[in-house]
Design an enzyme around this catalytic site. Sequence first.
Site, PDB file in Angstrom:
ATOM      1  N   GLU A   1     -25.861  -3.501  33.621  1.00 44.17           N
ATOM      2  CA  GLU A   1     -25.143  -2.889  32.491  1.00 44.17           C
ATOM      3  C   GLU A   1     -23.847  -3.643  32.204  1.00 44.17           C
ATOM      4  O   GLU A   1     -23.496  -3.884  31.043  1.00 44.17           O
ATOM      5  CB  GLU A   1     -24.848  -1.416  32.805  1.00 44.17           C
ATOM      6  CG  GLU A   1     -26.103  -0.570  32.880  1.00 44.17           C
ATOM      7  CD  GLU A   1     -25.782   0.890  33.159  1.00 44.17           C
ATOM      8  OE1 GLU A   1     -25.783   1.677  32.204  1.00 44.17           O
ATOM      9  OE2 GLU A   1     -25.511   1.246  34.329  1.00 44.17           O
TER      10      GLU A   1
ATOM     11  N   GLU B   1     -32.804   2.998  39.137  1.00 38.59           N
ATOM     12  CA  GLU B   1     -32.305   4.371  38.962  1.00 38.59           C
ATOM     13  C   GLU B   1     -33.416   5.393  39.181  1.00 38.59           C
ATOM     14  O   GLU B   1     -33.175   6.469  39.727  1.00 38.59           O
ATOM     15  CB  GLU B   1     -31.691   4.541  37.563  1.00 38.59           C
ATOM     16  CG  GLU B   1     -30.289   3.966  37.416  1.00 38.59           C
ATOM     17  CD  GLU B   1     -30.257   2.471  37.091  1.00 38.59           C
ATOM     18  OE1 GLU B   1     -31.296   1.794  37.241  1.00 38.59           O
ATOM     19  OE2 GLU B   1     -29.178   1.983  36.705  1.00 38.59           O
TER      20      GLU B   1
HETATM   21  C1  1HE Z   1     -24.424  -1.081  48.630  1.00 39.08           C
HETATM   22  C2  1HE Z   1     -25.086  -1.245  47.408  1.00 39.08           C
HETATM   23  C3  1HE Z   1     -24.841  -0.270  46.398  1.00 39.08           C
HETATM   24  C4  1HE Z   1     -25.660  -2.866  48.702  1.00 39.08           C
HETATM   25  N1  1HE Z   1     -24.007   0.736  46.680  1.00 39.08           N
HETATM   26  N2  1HE Z   1     -23.604  -0.059  48.857  1.00 39.08           N
HETATM   27  N3  1HE Z   1     -28.184  -0.167  43.127  1.00 39.08           N
HETATM   28  C5  1HE Z   1     -29.221  -0.261  43.959  1.00 39.08           C
HETATM   29  O1  1HE Z   1     -30.013   0.641  44.120  1.00 39.08           O
HETATM   30  C6  1HE Z   1     -29.313  -1.550  44.732  1.00 39.08           C
HETATM   31  C7  1HE Z   1     -29.084  -1.283  46.201  1.00 39.08           C
HETATM   32  N4  1HE Z   1     -28.959  -2.525  46.977  1.00 39.08           N
HETATM   33  C8  1HE Z   1     -30.026  -3.226  47.370  1.00 39.08           C
HETATM   34  O2  1HE Z   1     -31.166  -2.982  47.031  1.00 39.08           O
HETATM   35  C9  1HE Z   1     -29.749  -4.380  48.307  1.00 39.08           C
HETATM   36  O3  1HE Z   1     -28.499  -4.151  48.916  1.00 39.08           O
HETATM   37  C10 1HE Z   1     -29.707  -5.765  47.608  1.00 39.08           C
HETATM   38  C11 1HE Z   1     -31.129  -6.134  47.178  1.00 39.08           C
HETATM   39  C12 1HE Z   1     -28.771  -5.788  46.420  1.00 39.08           C
HETATM   40  C13 1HE Z   1     -29.183  -6.842  48.599  1.00 39.08           C
HETATM   41  O4  1HE Z   1     -29.931  -6.769  49.813  1.00 39.08           O
HETATM   42  P1  1HE Z   1     -29.339  -7.460  51.147  1.00 39.08           P
HETATM   43  O5  1HE Z   1     -30.395  -7.358  52.189  1.00 39.08           O
HETATM   44  O6  1HE Z   1     -28.807  -8.802  50.808  1.00 39.08           O
HETATM   45  O7  1HE Z   1     -28.053  -6.595  51.538  1.00 39.08           O
HETATM   46  P2  1HE Z   1     -27.969  -5.136  52.234  1.00 39.08           P
HETATM   47  O8  1HE Z   1     -28.007  -5.285  53.717  1.00 39.08           O
HETATM   48  O9  1HE Z   1     -28.929  -4.201  51.637  1.00 39.08           O
HETATM   49  O10 1HE Z   1     -26.516  -4.657  51.762  1.00 39.08           O
HETATM   50  C14 1HE Z   1     -25.324  -5.146  52.347  1.00 39.08           C
HETATM   51  C15 1HE Z   1     -24.337  -4.008  52.334  1.00 39.08           C
HETATM   52  O11 1HE Z   1     -24.035  -3.670  50.991  1.00 39.08           O
HETATM   53  C16 1HE Z   1     -24.908  -2.748  52.972  1.00 39.08           C
HETATM   54  O12 1HE Z   1     -23.819  -2.049  53.553  1.00 39.08           O
HETATM   55  P3  1HE Z   1     -23.558  -2.120  55.145  1.00 39.08           P
HETATM   56  O13 1HE Z   1     -22.372  -1.248  55.360  1.00 39.08           O
HETATM   57  O14 1HE Z   1     -24.824  -1.630  55.782  1.00 39.08           O
HETATM   58  O15 1HE Z   1     -23.290  -3.574  55.451  1.00 39.08           O
HETATM   59  C17 1HE Z   1     -25.400  -1.959  51.798  1.00 39.08           C
HETATM   60  O16 1HE Z   1     -25.452  -0.574  52.020  1.00 39.08           O
HETATM   61  C18 1HE Z   1     -24.340  -2.285  50.774  1.00 39.08           C
HETATM   62  N5  1HE Z   1     -24.795  -2.094  49.404  1.00 39.08           N
HETATM   63  N6  1HE Z   1     -25.844  -2.355  47.481  1.00 39.08           N
HETATM   64  C19 1HE Z   1     -23.416   0.832  47.878  1.00 39.08           C
HETATM   65  N7  1HE Z   1     -25.406  -0.355  45.183  1.00 39.08           N
HETATM   66  C20 1HE Z   1     -23.323   3.726  35.998  1.00 39.08           C
HETATM   67  S1  1HE Z   1     -24.853   4.164  36.541  1.00 39.08           S
HETATM   68  C21 1HE Z   1     -25.502   2.782  37.336  1.00 39.08           C
HETATM   69  C22 1HE Z   1     -26.570   3.205  38.273  1.00 39.08           C
HETATM   70  C23 1HE Z   1     -26.930   2.138  39.225  1.00 39.08           C
HETATM   71  O17 1HE Z   1     -26.302   1.112  39.295  1.00 39.08           O
HETATM   72  S2  1HE Z   1     -28.289   2.461  40.177  1.00 39.08           S
HETATM   73  C24 1HE Z   1     -28.563   1.001  41.065  1.00 39.08           C
HETATM   74  C25 1HE Z   1     -27.848   1.009  42.391  1.00 39.08           C
END
Ligand code: 1HE
Length: 282
Positions: free
Chosen positions: A135, A155
């Site tokens: 977005e 989402e």
């Molecule tokens: C996060 C987020 C996040 C990573 N919010 N903490 N977005 C999503 O649903 C995407 C969620 N993220 C993922 O699917 C993956 O993290 C990725 C594919 C982007 C990257 O994977 P990877 O293996 O490189 O990293 P990871 O181990 O999953 O993430 C590293 C850290 O970032 C980890 O935290 P840690 O404390 O365990 O190290 C994750 O939890 C954190 N992290 N993405 C919070 N999104 C205005 S409305 C909009 C609505 C949306 O945007 S919905 C989509 C949300």
Amino acid sequence: MQDSYDPTSAPLTDLAAGLPPSVKVVLLPEQSAPGTQILVITLARAHKRNALDDITVLGLAAVFEALPTTVRAVVLEGEGEHFSAGLDLSELSERDIAAGIAHSRLWHRIFENIQFGQVPVIAVLKGAVIGGGLELACAAHIRVAETSAYYALPEGQRGIFVGGGGSVRLPRLIGVSRMTDMMLTGRTHDAESGQAMGLSHYLVDVGKGRDKALQLAGKVCANAPMTNFAVMHALPRIAESDPAAGYLTESLMAAIAQGDEEAKRRIRDFLAKRAPKVRMPE
Ligand code: 1HE
């Protein structure tokens, strides 16, 4: 320190002061067009894949509110391997319905200020360009994707909906039908697919996105400011108007632009063979 961040404390004269650590800014030296500068804004939460928490989004807002007048183009990028993993999901569980509406409306205001702000924004997309990250990318004017970029709207899987203007901007880029598929099935598009469907304007190799964006920003800086204003502010409104209002607005904008001394000078330069010709594509 992040918890005490106050966006209103960012002084106009010193962009970097007062910003949260998750938003870095670098003002590049003057461009070949004298008196013009490019600002590079970097989302700097690589450890969270540049997920957009409130502090980061408010930091972005503060930058766009306080752009120095010499800045004629912005390059927006993410630190590390990803542009942005979207909304910081860890903040979501705290919000009730009223807070959810307020949060979405806040994103709307901030992203509108990016799209309809002072200068064109060129986003560098790589790795995850997900949910709210997509977005945000859609609020930019030009998108340069590296071949590592991938796009998703998870989402549906998370039980939420887009809230950063995605349902307004994305269908205008890729159509309601493709967005419906992405949201219902969780489909991920790769960089080539994103380029083919119009998510990105340029597709470059890994590591080349920033250079390409800076090169494009240099071209933006070299334009007449009135033309850039017309493209940013008049064009999208005209495109959404009924044709009769659109034609009139176009005539008014064209007359304003060509009446500017800058336009007269540029046209004199072309006629005197001092200005470059249009080139064939490379
Ligand atoms: C996060 C987020 C996040 C990573 N919010 N903490 N977005 C999503 O649903 C995407 C969620 N993220 C993922 O699917 C993956 O993290 C990725 C594919 C982007 C990257 O994977 P990877 O293996 O490189 O990293 P990871 O181990 O999953 O993430 C590293 C850290 O970032 C980890 O935290 P840690 O404390 O365990 O190290 C994750 O939890 C954190 N992290 N993405 C919070 N999104 C205005 S409305 C909009 C609505 C949306 O945007 S919905 C989509 C949300």
